[in-house]
Write a protein that holds these residues in place. Sequence first.
Motif, PDB file in Angstrom:
ATOM      1  N   GLU A 264      33.993  44.838  25.242  1.00  0.00           N
ATOM      2  CA  GLU A 264      33.924  45.337  23.864  1.00  0.00           C
ATOM      3  C   GLU A 264      35.279  45.235  23.157  1.00  0.00           C
ATOM      4  O   GLU A 264      35.360  44.789  22.018  1.00  0.00           O
ATOM      5  CB  GLU A 264      33.444  46.793  23.863  1.00  0.00           C
ATOM      6  N   GLN A 265      36.336  45.643  23.857  1.00  0.00           N
ATOM      7  CA  GLN A 265      37.646  45.703  23.202  1.00  0.00           C
ATOM      8  C   GLN A 265      38.299  44.336  23.031  1.00  0.00           C
ATOM      9  O   GLN A 265      39.146  44.154  22.156  1.00  0.00           O
ATOM     10  CB  GLN A 265      38.565  46.654  23.972  1.00  0.00           C
ATOM     11  N   THR A 266      37.937  43.380  23.889  1.00  0.00           N
ATOM     12  CA  THR A 266      38.471  42.025  23.736  1.00  0.00           C
ATOM     13  C   THR A 266      37.519  41.126  22.956  1.00  0.00           C
ATOM     14  O   THR A 266      37.820  39.967  22.702  1.00  0.00           O
ATOM     15  CB  THR A 266      38.742  41.381  25.104  1.00  0.00           C
ATOM     16  N   LYS A 267      36.337  41.691  22.603  1.00  0.00           N
ATOM     17  CA  LYS A 267      35.305  40.948  21.877  1.00  0.00           C
ATOM     18  C   LYS A 267      34.825  39.710  22.647  1.00  0.00           C
ATOM     19  O   LYS A 267      34.521  38.668  22.063  1.00  0.00           O
ATOM     20  CB  LYS A 267      35.792  40.566  20.483  1.00  0.00           C
ATOM     21  N   LEU A 268      34.776  39.846  23.969  1.00  0.00           N
ATOM     22  CA  LEU A 268      34.248  38.781  24.823  1.00  0.00           C
ATOM     23  C   LEU A 268      32.800  39.077  25.175  1.00  0.00           C
ATOM     24  O   LEU A 268      32.419  40.242  25.311  1.00  0.00           O
ATOM     25  CB  LEU A 268      35.058  38.683  26.123  1.00  0.00           C
ATOM     26  N   ASN A 269      32.022  38.019  25.346  1.00  0.00           N
ATOM     27  CA  ASN A 269      30.682  38.182  25.895  1.00  0.00           C
ATOM     28  C   ASN A 269      30.815  38.818  27.273  1.00  0.00           C
ATOM     29  O   ASN A 269      31.721  38.476  28.033  1.00  0.00           O
ATOM     30  CB  ASN A 269      30.019  36.794  25.977  1.00  0.00           C
ATOM     31  N   LYS A 270      29.904  39.729  27.625  1.00  0.00           N
ATOM     32  CA  LYS A 270      30.035  40.471  28.879  1.00  0.00           C
ATOM     33  C   LYS A 270      30.059  39.550  30.098  1.00  0.00           C
ATOM     34  O   LYS A 270      30.843  39.748  31.031  1.00  0.00           O
ATOM     35  CB  LYS A 270      28.895  41.477  29.005  1.00  0.00           C
ATOM     36  N   SER A 271      29.217  38.515  30.091  1.00  0.00           N
ATOM     37  CA  SER A 271      29.193  37.598  31.240  1.00  0.00           C
ATOM     38  C   SER A 271      30.470  36.769  31.318  1.00  0.00           C
ATOM     39  O   SER A 271      30.989  36.491  32.408  1.00  0.00           O
ATOM     40  CB  SER A 271      27.964  36.673  31.165  1.00  0.00           C
ATOM     41  N   THR A 272      31.021  36.395  30.154  1.00  0.00           N
ATOM     42  CA  THR A 272      32.288  35.660  30.132  1.00  0.00           C
ATOM     43  C   THR A 272      33.415  36.548  30.639  1.00  0.00           C
ATOM     44  O   THR A 272      34.246  36.122  31.453  1.00  0.00           O
ATOM     45  CB  THR A 272      32.605  35.179  28.704  1.00  0.00           C
ATOM     46  N   ALA A 273      33.445  37.792  30.165  1.00  0.00           N
ATOM     47  CA  ALA A 273      34.465  38.732  30.622  1.00  0.00           C
ATOM     48  C   ALA A 273      34.369  38.932  32.129  1.00  0.00           C
ATOM     49  O   ALA A 273      35.395  38.961  32.822  1.00  0.00           O
ATOM     50  CB  ALA A 273      34.303  40.071  29.900  1.00  0.00           C
ATOM     51  N   TYR A 274      33.150  39.034  32.639  1.00  0.00           N
ATOM     52  CA  TYR A 274      32.980  39.234  34.084  1.00  0.00           C
ATOM     53  C   TYR A 274      33.532  38.046  34.867  1.00  0.00           C
ATOM     54  O   TYR A 274      34.203  38.227  35.890  1.00  0.00           O
ATOM     55  CB  TYR A 274      31.507  39.446  34.437  1.00  0.00           C
ATOM     56  N   ARG A 275      33.269  36.831  34.405  1.00  0.00           N
ATOM     57  CA  ARG A 275      33.777  35.632  35.100  1.00  0.00           C
ATOM     58  C   ARG A 275      35.301  35.645  35.140  1.00  0.00           C
ATOM     59  O   ARG A 275      35.905  35.366  36.171  1.00  0.00           O
ATOM     60  CB  ARG A 275      33.268  34.355  34.420  1.00  0.00           C
ATOM     61  N   PHE A 276      35.931  35.939  34.003  1.00  0.00           N
ATOM     62  CA  PHE A 276      37.390  36.011  33.961  1.00  0.00           C
ATOM     63  C   PHE A 276      37.912  37.086  34.925  1.00  0.00           C
ATOM     64  O   PHE A 276      38.830  36.848  35.716  1.00  0.00           O
ATOM     65  CB  PHE A 276      37.883  36.340  32.549  1.00  0.00           C
TER      66      PHE A 276
END
Length: 200
Positions: free
Chosen positions: A38-50
């Motif tokens: 939410e705070q980085t405005k990333l898609n949740k699945s993309t954030a999880y991969r990173f």
Amino acid sequence: MKVRKSNAAPVGVLTKVLSIFDLLDRSRDGLQLRAIAEQTKLNKSTAYRFLAHLERAGYLVRDSAGAYLLGPRLVHLGAGSTYQSTIRKVSRPVLDALWRETGETVNLAVLDGREILYLDVIESPHNFRLVSQVGMRRPVHCTALGKAVLACQAASFRDELLSTTKFEKLTPHSITRSSELIAELGRIQRRGYALDDEEV
């Protein structure tokens, strides 16, 4: 002619990873995946991969509740050649010259949050002297160094910092109100130097 293809990561990916590092650096207790996304405005699945990749590489760790924190590898990289040590190296000739000219203790410090962090100290040869220690922290509103640094900041930055500063009264002379400190910063700007009048 053979065309050479670049395998470099897109700049956008680097920006997103750096935004995760910046966010976690400001969140000392760590953050869950959802909050990071939410705070980085990333898609949740993309954030999880990173996050999963950074965790496997040791740049991030997770606590028992699953919150992500900066990991040992990232901390180690930062400790190898720190911003603070760079400032000390660049500033040391100036500190030495000031010490030789005045014969007084010379301190080098930076603003770290709402505190002054001492990076370098050259002690006065006099028997009676005030001695600070490298790594010591002091409230920004009580020290000459802190007030000098604040006096040089943009008004918007200074006002935001002061709006959340708790004015701890360390001595009967400590400044305890934002308006009082702002008036003192004006005096510092006019005369070109700051004083600690038994405030610590």
